[in-house]
Design a protein around this motif. Structure first.
Motif, mmCIF file in Angstrom:
data_model
loop_
_atom_site.group_PDB
_atom_site.id
_atom_site.type_symbol
_atom_site.label_atom_id
_atom_site.label_comp_id
_atom_site.label_asym_id
_atom_site.label_seq_id
_atom_site.Cartn_x
_atom_site.Cartn_y
_atom_site.Cartn_z
ATOM 1 N N GLY A 1 -26.686 -19.231 62.102
ATOM 2 C CA GLY A 1 -27.544 -20.314 61.633
ATOM 3 C C GLY A 1 -27.769 -20.255 60.136
ATOM 4 N N ARG A 2 -27.931 -19.046 59.594
ATOM 5 C CA ARG A 2 -28.108 -18.910 58.145
ATOM 6 C C ARG A 2 -26.872 -19.381 57.389
ATOM 7 N N ARG A 3 -25.681 -19.134 57.953
ATOM 8 C CA ARG A 3 -24.463 -19.587 57.273
ATOM 9 C C ARG A 3 -24.393 -21.116 57.226
ATOM 10 N N TYR A 4 -24.777 -21.769 58.323
ATOM 11 C CA TYR A 4 -24.815 -23.229 58.309
ATOM 12 C C TYR A 4 -25.868 -23.743 57.324
ATOM 13 N N GLN A 5 -27.030 -23.103 57.298
ATOM 14 C CA GLN A 5 -28.082 -23.537 56.380
ATOM 15 C C GLN A 5 -27.657 -23.351 54.932
ATOM 16 N N ARG B 1 -25.919 -25.829 49.783
ATOM 17 C CA ARG B 1 -24.932 -25.963 48.700
ATOM 18 C C ARG B 1 -24.364 -27.366 48.612
ATOM 19 N N TRP B 2 -24.146 -28.021 49.757
ATOM 20 C CA TRP B 2 -23.379 -29.261 49.761
ATOM 21 C C TRP B 2 -24.178 -30.519 50.083
ATOM 22 N N ASP B 3 -25.308 -30.418 50.754
ATOM 23 C CA ASP B 3 -26.058 -31.614 51.160
ATOM 24 C C ASP B 3 -26.959 -32.068 50.016
ATOM 25 N N ARG B 4 -26.328 -32.638 48.990
ATOM 26 C CA ARG B 4 -27.037 -33.100 47.802
ATOM 27 C C ARG B 4 -26.202 -34.205 47.157
ATOM 28 N N PRO B 5 -26.818 -35.024 46.316
ATOM 29 C CA PRO B 5 -26.082 -36.162 45.746
ATOM 30 C C PRO B 5 -24.881 -35.751 44.889
ATOM 31 N N ASP B 6 -24.984 -34.632 44.163
ATOM 32 C CA ASP B 6 -23.914 -34.232 43.253
ATOM 33 C C ASP B 6 -23.540 -32.775 43.502
ATOM 34 N N PRO B 7 -22.849 -32.504 44.617
ATOM 35 C CA PRO B 7 -22.517 -31.105 44.919
ATOM 36 C C PRO B 7 -21.438 -30.565 43.989
ATOM 37 N N MET B 8 -21.543 -29.286 43.669
ATOM 38 C CA MET B 8 -20.577 -28.581 42.832
ATOM 39 C C MET B 8 -20.285 -29.339 41.535
ATOM 40 N N PRO C 1 -30.968 -22.995 69.853
ATOM 41 C CA PRO C 1 -32.268 -23.487 69.387
ATOM 42 C C PRO C 1 -32.242 -24.986 69.124
ATOM 43 N N GLY C 2 -33.366 -25.634 69.291
ATOM 44 C CA GLY C 2 -33.441 -27.084 69.137
ATOM 45 C C GLY C 2 -33.125 -27.572 67.742
ATOM 46 N N ASP C 3 -33.348 -26.756 66.739
ATOM 47 C CA ASP C 3 -33.079 -27.153 65.352
ATOM 48 C C ASP C 3 -31.753 -26.608 64.851
ATOM 49 N N TRP C 4 -30.798 -26.398 65.748
ATOM 50 C CA TRP C 4 -29.510 -25.824 65.368
ATOM 51 C C TRP C 4 -28.846 -26.686 64.301
ATOM 52 N N PRO C 5 -28.452 -26.108 63.154
ATOM 53 C CA PRO C 5 -28.010 -26.913 62.005
ATOM 54 C C PRO C 5 -26.537 -27.283 61.988
ATOM 55 N N ALA C 6 -25.755 -26.884 62.994
ATOM 56 C CA ALA C 6 -24.305 -27.065 62.918
ATOM 57 C C ALA C 6 -23.892 -28.529 62.857
ATOM 58 N N GLN C 7 -24.537 -29.394 63.640
ATOM 59 C CA GLN C 7 -24.125 -30.799 63.657
ATOM 60 C C GLN C 7 -24.357 -31.471 62.306
ATOM 61 N N GLN C 8 -25.502 -31.228 61.693
ATOM 62 C CA GLN C 8 -25.766 -31.802 60.385
ATOM 63 C C GLN C 8 -24.783 -31.281 59.345
ATOM 64 N N ALA C 9 -24.485 -29.980 59.408
ATOM 65 C CA ALA C 9 -23.522 -29.406 58.464
ATOM 66 C C ALA C 9 -22.153 -30.052 58.643
ATOM 67 N N GLN C 10 -21.749 -30.312 59.874
ATOM 68 C CA GLN C 10 -20.459 -30.948 60.123
ATOM 69 C C GLN C 10 -20.430 -32.365 59.576
ATOM 70 N N ARG C 11 -21.512 -33.115 59.764
ATOM 71 C CA ARG C 11 -21.563 -34.479 59.228
ATOM 72 C C ARG C 11 -21.425 -34.471 57.705
ATOM 73 N N VAL C 12 -22.095 -33.537 57.058
ATOM 74 C CA VAL C 12 -22.011 -33.435 55.599
ATOM 75 C C VAL C 12 -20.589 -33.098 55.168
#
Length: 285
Positions: free
Chosen positions: A193-197, A202-209, A242-253
Motif C-alpha cells: 500500500g505504501r508503494r502505491y501511495q 509522485r504522479w497524481d499532480r497537474p505537472d508531474p516530473m 482494506p476499503g481504502d486500497w489505493p491500487a485502483q486510483q494509482a492505475q487510473r493515474v
C-alpha cells in the motif's frame, strides 16, 4: 513473466529505477511489435533523458545480450539490438499486466492455490531460492512450509530444478476462516500500500516530473516505476483488502498520464531511433 532468477526490474541500489528496467519499458513501448532492431546510440540518447550514463547503457545492453534478453544484429559498421523469444514473452506478459488484467482482482470465485513443501535443513540455499520464487509468483506464507496464492497458479516452473518435496492443491475458504485476517498475515499489505501511495504522491499532480526534458523521459519513468510495483502485487481479491486500497486510483493515474505523454513521447522516440528491419521477428511467436 520473468522468474526471480532472471528479474531485470526493480529498484537500483539508490532506490531509483535500474537501467535494465528502463530498457524493458523502452522496448515495450517503442520496439516490441515493430520488427526492428535499434542502434546502440539510440538507446544512449533515450536513456540520457532519464539520467542514465552512456557507460551504464552500454553495460546494460551487454548484460541483456548475455542473459538472452537481446540479440545483436550488425548492419554495415553499426551494431543494432533486437528482441529474443525470451524478451518478447516478457514484454507480452508486461503489456497484459499493465493494460489487460490490471491491479484489481474482483473475480467472483474465491479460489486459491495451496502449496506445501519440505526441504532438508541443510538445504539453506534451495530453501531461500524456493521462498523467493514463491513470493515472485504471488504466494504468501500461512506458516512454515505452507504457502497460498490467489487463483490457480501453475507452480511447475516455480519448483523446477530445486528437488523439493512439494504438494499442490486448489483450495476454497470455508467458515470459520477469516480470509481478510489470513491475507493480512500472509502478505505485506502495508508495504504494498505504501508503494502505491508513493506512486500517487509522485504522479497524481497537474505537472508531474517537471524536471524531465520531455514526455519520452516522463513516460519511461512512469511505466518503469509502475511495473516495479505491479510485478510485486499478487493481485489479491479486492474483497479481502482494506476499503481504502489505493491500487485502483494509482492505475487510473498511470493510464491517464501515459495517454497524455504518448504523442510527444512517440515523436521524440521516432526522431532519435536509428533502426533496421529485424531479421528474426519474435513479436507474434
Amino acid at each position: 513473466m520473468l522468474g526471480q532468477e532472471t528479474d531485470v526490474t526493480g529498484p537500483g541500489r539508490d532506490g531509483g529505477v535500474r537501467p535494465q528496467s528502463v530498457m524493458l519499458t523502452f522496448l515495450g513501448d517503442h520496439v516490441h511489435g515493430n520488427d526492428i532492431c535499434v542502434f546502440s546510440g539510440s538507446f544512449i540518447d533515450a536513456f540520457a533523458r532519464v539520467g542514465i550514463s552512456k557507460e551504464a547503457t552500454r553495460s546494460t545492453l551487454t548484460r541483456m545480450v548475455r542473459r538472452g534478453l537481446l540479440r545483436r544484429q550488425r548492419a554495415g559498421r553499426r551494431m543494432y539490438f533486437g528482441l529474443t523469444p525470451v524478451s518478447a514473452q516478457v514484454l507480452r506478459d508486461g503489456g497484459r499486466r499493465i493494460w489487460g488484467s490490471g491491479v484489481v482482482n474482483d473475480d467472483g470465485d474465491d479460489r486459491w492455490t495451496l502449496i506445501g513443501f519440505s526441504l532438508p535443513e541443510s538445504w539453506q540455499r534451495q530453501r531461500h531460492e524456493l521462498r523467493a520464487r514463491l513470493t515472485w509468483a504471488g504466494f504468501g506464507p500461512l506458516r512454515n512450509g505452507l504457502w497460498i496464492a490467489p487463483g490457480e497458479v501453475d507452480v511447475t516452473r516455480v519448483i523446477d530444478d530445486l528437488g523439493a518435496n512439494v504438494r499442490v492443491f486448489a483450495a476454497e475458504p470455508r467458515s470459520p476462516t477469516d480470509m481478510r485476517a489470513l491475507v493480512a498475515d500472509a502478505y505485506d499489505l502495508a508495504g504494498l500500500g505504501r508503494r502505491y501511495q508513493a506512486f500517487l504522491h509522485r504522479w497524481d499532480r497537474p505537472d508531474p516530473m517537471p524536471e524531465a526534458p520531455d514526455d519520452l523521459a516522463r513516460s519511461l519513468v512512469l511505466l518503469t516505476e509502475w511495473l516495479q510495483i505491479i510485478r510485486t502485487d499478487p493481485r489479491l481479491p479486492l474483497r479481502h483488502l482494506p476499503g481504502d486500497w489505493p491500487a485502483q486510483q494509482a492505475q487510473r493515474v498511470c493510464h491517464a498520464l501515459h495517454e497524455r505523454f504518448r504523442p510527444e513521447a512517440e515523436a521524440v522516440a521516432s526522431a532519435i531511433l536509428d533502426t533496421v528491419p529485424d531479421a528474426q521477428s519474435w513479436a507474434d511467436q
